[in-house]
Design an enzyme around this catalytic site. Structure first.
Site, PDB file in Angstrom:
ATOM      1  N   GLY A  34      39.003  37.333  41.743  1.00  0.00           N
ATOM      2  CA  GLY A  34      39.900  38.155  42.695  1.00  0.00           C
ATOM      3  C   GLY A  34      39.615  37.162  43.186  1.00  0.00           C
ATOM      4  N   GLY A  69      37.362  53.133  36.965  1.00  0.00           N
ATOM      5  CA  GLY A  69      37.852  53.444  36.636  1.00  0.00           C
ATOM      6  C   GLY A  69      37.506  54.439  35.809  1.00  0.00           C
ATOM      7  CG  ASP A  83      32.929  42.355  40.376  1.00  0.00           C
ATOM      8  OD1 ASP A  83      32.229  42.507  39.011  1.00  0.00           O
ATOM      9  OD2 ASP A  83      33.497  43.421  40.505  1.00  0.00           O
ATOM     10  CE1 TYR A  87      14.075   7.239  61.733  1.00  0.00           C
ATOM     11  CE2 TYR A  87      13.383   8.448  63.219  1.00  0.00           C
ATOM     12  CZ  TYR A  87      14.112   8.430  63.213  1.00  0.00           C
ATOM     13  OH  TYR A  87      15.549   8.181  63.262  1.00  0.00           O
ATOM     14  NE  ARG A  96      37.010  46.285  46.269  1.00  0.00           N
ATOM     15  CZ  ARG A  96      37.247  46.969  45.369  1.00  0.00           C
ATOM     16  NH1 ARG A  96      36.608  47.952  45.224  1.00  0.00           N
ATOM     17  NH2 ARG A  96      37.880  45.846  44.098  1.00  0.00           N
ATOM     18  CE  LYS A 139      33.935  41.050  43.611  1.00  0.00           C
ATOM     19  NZ  LYS A 139      34.755  41.878  43.460  1.00  0.00           N
ATOM     20  NE  ARG A 170     -13.267   6.451  71.881  1.00  0.00           N
ATOM     21  CZ  ARG A 170     -14.059   7.091  70.920  1.00  0.00           C
ATOM     22  NH1 ARG A 170     -13.417   7.242  69.954  1.00  0.00           N
ATOM     23  NH2 ARG A 170     -14.940   6.736  70.519  1.00  0.00           N
ATOM     24  CB  THR A 200      41.676  43.398  34.957  1.00  0.00           C
ATOM     25  OG1 THR A 200      42.148  44.475  34.785  1.00  0.00           O
ATOM     26  CG2 THR A 200      40.549  43.395  36.518  1.00  0.00           C
ATOM     27  CB  ALA A 237     -12.539  11.042  68.307  1.00  0.00           C
TER      28      ALA A 237
HETATM   29  C1  UD1 Z   1      37.375  46.737  37.343  1.00  0.00           C
HETATM   30  C2  UD1 Z   1      37.860  47.721  36.332  1.00  0.00           C
HETATM   31  C3  UD1 Z   1      37.456  49.085  36.910  1.00  0.00           C
HETATM   32  C4  UD1 Z   1      36.207  48.889  36.243  1.00  0.00           C
HETATM   33  C5  UD1 Z   1      35.305  47.872  37.232  1.00  0.00           C
HETATM   34  C6  UD1 Z   1      34.241  48.286  36.572  1.00  0.00           C
HETATM   35  C7  UD1 Z   1      40.722  47.000  36.463  1.00  0.00           C
HETATM   36  C8  UD1 Z   1      42.132  47.285  36.862  1.00  0.00           C
HETATM   37  N1  UD1 Z   1      39.417  47.784  37.145  1.00  0.00           N
HETATM   38  O1  UD1 Z   1      37.688  47.335  38.878  1.00  0.00           O
HETATM   39  O2  UD1 Z   1      38.356  50.234  36.124  1.00  0.00           O
HETATM   40  O3  UD1 Z   1      35.317  50.676  36.559  1.00  0.00           O
HETATM   41  O4  UD1 Z   1      35.883  47.119  37.045  1.00  0.00           O
HETATM   42  O5  UD1 Z   1      33.128  46.870  37.355  1.00  0.00           O
HETATM   43  O6  UD1 Z   1      40.601  46.291  35.381  1.00  0.00           O
HETATM   44  N2  UD1 Z   1      39.493  39.689  38.872  1.00  0.00           N
HETATM   45  C9  UD1 Z   1      40.522  38.201  37.777  1.00  0.00           C
HETATM   46  N3  UD1 Z   1      41.938  38.352  38.675  1.00  0.00           N
HETATM   47  C10 UD1 Z   1      42.214  39.434  38.990  1.00  0.00           C
HETATM   48  C11 UD1 Z   1      41.712  40.234  39.868  1.00  0.00           C
HETATM   49  C12 UD1 Z   1      40.397  41.010  38.771  1.00  0.00           C
HETATM   50  O7  UD1 Z   1      40.022  37.496  37.758  1.00  0.00           O
HETATM   51  O8  UD1 Z   1      43.889  39.038  39.587  1.00  0.00           O
HETATM   52  C13 UD1 Z   1      38.623  39.463  38.098  1.00  0.00           C
HETATM   53  C14 UD1 Z   1      37.927  39.497  39.370  1.00  0.00           C
HETATM   54  O9  UD1 Z   1      37.642  39.015  40.362  1.00  0.00           O
HETATM   55  C15 UD1 Z   1      36.413  40.271  39.481  1.00  0.00           C
HETATM   56  C16 UD1 Z   1      36.941  41.219  38.359  1.00  0.00           C
HETATM   57  O10 UD1 Z   1      38.254  41.115  37.808  1.00  0.00           O
HETATM   58  O11 UD1 Z   1      35.539  39.734  39.009  1.00  0.00           O
HETATM   59  C17 UD1 Z   1      37.038  42.559  37.806  1.00  0.00           C
HETATM   60  O12 UD1 Z   1      37.799  42.533  39.282  1.00  0.00           O
HETATM   61  P1  UD1 Z   1      37.571  43.614  40.677  1.00  0.00           P
HETATM   62  O13 UD1 Z   1      38.605  43.704  41.950  1.00  0.00           O
HETATM   63  O14 UD1 Z   1      36.422  44.101  40.609  1.00  0.00           O
HETATM   64  O15 UD1 Z   1      38.017  45.165  39.526  1.00  0.00           O
HETATM   65  P2  UD1 Z   1      37.286  47.145  39.610  1.00  0.00           P
HETATM   66  O16 UD1 Z   1      38.574  47.625  40.784  1.00  0.00           O
HETATM   67  O17 UD1 Z   1      35.498  46.849  40.453  1.00  0.00           O
HETATM   68 CA    CA Z   2      34.458  44.839  40.407  1.00  0.00          CA
END
Ligand code: UD1
Ligand code: CA
Length: 452
Positions: free
Chosen positions: A11, A138, A101, A385, A15, A22, A438, A77, A421
């Site tokens: 991701g 979630g 994360d 140097y 934010r 991240k 000196r 995800t 000195a």
């Molecule tokens: C996600 C969960 C949420 C949960 C929260 C916990 C989903 C839809 N939601 O939300 O239910 O409460 O984590 O912290 O899963 N990532 C990818 N590829 C993508 C999107 C995300 O690899 O296409 C990775 C991101 O880099 C991150 C992780 O998945 O490390 C979670 O993604 P993030 O966008 O942070 O999800 P949340 O909105 O926190």
């Molecule tokens: Ca997250």
């Protein structure tokens, strides 16, 4: 049962508003994703596959000993997991899915979580936590009998669902044989137009499978980092935990609120850490030391009975019994020998200082090999140097360097030699000799009379 891990880290981290991916932001001095990998390994994971996308090259460079999968477009995800399908074609046991994360996950929690899943006959188990502030997570929706029903993302939640404090921690155990089939049925008809991994749970449930929801005892361990405010909060939690661990092992921390100790730092028994102190990287500190106030140590090796305050030292070694500070800067490649006294505006770079030597005020010592019992006068400078190259200075045992001496390298001051000195030394000084370099003082008589 065999345990393989898939970590989602593709991701953008929108934010965070950052140029850095991240998952590379640090908590406790270590990239978030490394914390997650370490927790998985500690829980018995046999291999880790990391899904990368945004900032992929940088993540690859930072993280070692894992397999990578590229998710070209970040469509959610669920889509991220699907992009790793080929990596798990032969898998039979449990696939642990984690988010890159959630850096506060512990091996202990993951062990309990995977054990609970393995002991059940669930096709999948989701890790949950009760968050005092569930914003952004979630929500876990349970049936009246307490069994798992579904997960609703914040953006898709109604007012009633938003009040639920039990959240999806973003960690899942899946029966390897059931995950990918169900994943292909996930749709993106939701508020964010993304393929949500949590939807797989509902799909499996609808297909008659059992889904478990395992609640973590400590919600802090499941904190997800989406913003810099959450990053600071996680760092705070982490710091307190590290400080508590050290205190439990017999280290005194005078003010844990102003003491910042990185994850891999080791400190010996009965050492006291005073306020405003930063101990970073791979630093080890021995027993019975007094460190701080106002110390920053980065990748330092520090012995026993060392006293140090108001100083910055990095990539160097301080041996037993050294007294250091105030205002010392130790730079890479430096070793300060046993019982050395060094302080009051002293900088040492790429040098070794022998046992019992004294550098008590205002020195610059660079590229120098100094013996034992040397006394270095105030204001001594090694001129290492010439504008093009660096040269070394050698100072023998028990030499005495007078105040305001310039040692123009390459130069050698042999054992027991004395330097007057104010000398600028450009030639070697033999053993036990006195060097004076000196201008001789001239006193002009009746000077004031002539001027009148
Ligand atoms: C996600 C969960 C949420 C949960 C929260 C916990 C989903 C839809 N939601 O939300 O239910 O409460 O984590 O912290 O899963 N990532 C990818 N590829 C993508 C999107 C995300 O690899 O296409 C990775 C991101 O880099 C991150 C992780 O998945 O490390 C979670 O993604 P993030 O966008 O942070 O999800 P949340 O909105 O926190
Ligand atoms: Ca997250």
């Amino acid at each position: 049962m065999s345990l393989e891990t898939l970590i989602l880290a593709a991701g953008k981290g929108t934010r965070m508003k950052s140029k850095l991916p991240k998952v590379l932001h640090k908590v406790g001095g270590k990239p978030m994703i490394q914390h997650v990998i370490d927790a998985a390994r500690g829980a018995g994971s046999s291999r880790e596959v990391v899904v990368i996308g945004s900032g992929a090259e940088l993540v690859k460079k930072t993280i070692q000993n894992v397999e990578f999968v590229l998710q070209e477009e970040q469509l959610g995800t669920g889509h991220a997991v699907l992009s790793a399908k080929e990596k798990f074609t032969d898998s039979e046991g449990t696939i642990l899915i984690l988010c890159g994360d959630t850096p506060l996950l512990t091996s202990n929690l993951l062990k309990k979580f995977t054990a609970a899943h393995d002991a059940s006959n669930c096709a999948a188990t989701v890790l949950t936590a009760k968050m005092p502030d569930a914003t952004g997570y979630g929500r876990i929706i349970r049936n009246t009998d307490g069994t798992f029903k579904k997960i609703v993302e914040e953006k898709d939640a109604n007012e009633f669902e938003k009040k639920i404090q039990e959240v999806n921690a973003g960690c899942y155990c899946f029966d390897a044989k059931k995950l990918f089939g169900a994943l292909e049925k996930v749709k993106n008809d939701n508020a964010q137009g993304e393929y949500y991994l949590p939807d797989v749970l509902t799909i499996l449930l609808d297909a008659g499978e059992k889904i478990g929801a395992f609640r973590a005892d400590y919600a802090d361990e499941t904190l997800g980092i989406n913003s810099r405010v959450q990053l600071a909060a996680a760092d705070r939690v982490f710091r307190m935990k590290k400080n508590n661990e050290l205190m439990d092992e017999g280290v005194t921390i005078v003010d844990p609120n102003t003491t910042f100790i990185d994850v891999d730092v080791e400190i010996g028994q009965d050492t006291i850490i005073y306020p405003n102190t930063y101990i970073e990287g791979n630093t080890t500190i021995g027993e019975d030391c007094a460190i701080g106030p106002n110390i920053r140590f980065v990748n330092m090796k520090v012995g026993n009975k060392v006293t140090a305050h108001f100083s910055y030292c990095h990539e160097a070694e301080i041996c037993d019994g050294v007294t250091l500070g105030p205002y010392v800067h130790l730079r890479p490649g430096t070793t300060i020998g046993e019982n050395v006294k060094i302080g009051n505006f002293v900088e040492v770079k790429n040098s070794s200082i022998g046992e019992g030597s004294k550098l008590p005020h205002l020195q610059y010592i660079g590229d120098t090999d100094m013996g034992n019992g040397v006394n270095v006068g105030c204001g001594t400078v090694t001129c290492n140097y010439d504008g093009k190259s660096k040269y070394r200075t050698t100072i023998g045992d028990n030499a005495f360097i007078g105040c305001n001496t310039n040692l123009v390298a390459p130069v050698k001051v042999d054992d027991g030699a004395y330097i007057a000195a104010g000398s600028t030394i450009t030639k070697d000084v033999p053993k036990d000799n006195l060097a004076i370099a000196r201008a001789r003082q001239t006193n002009i008589e009746v000077w004031n009379d002539k001027r009148k």
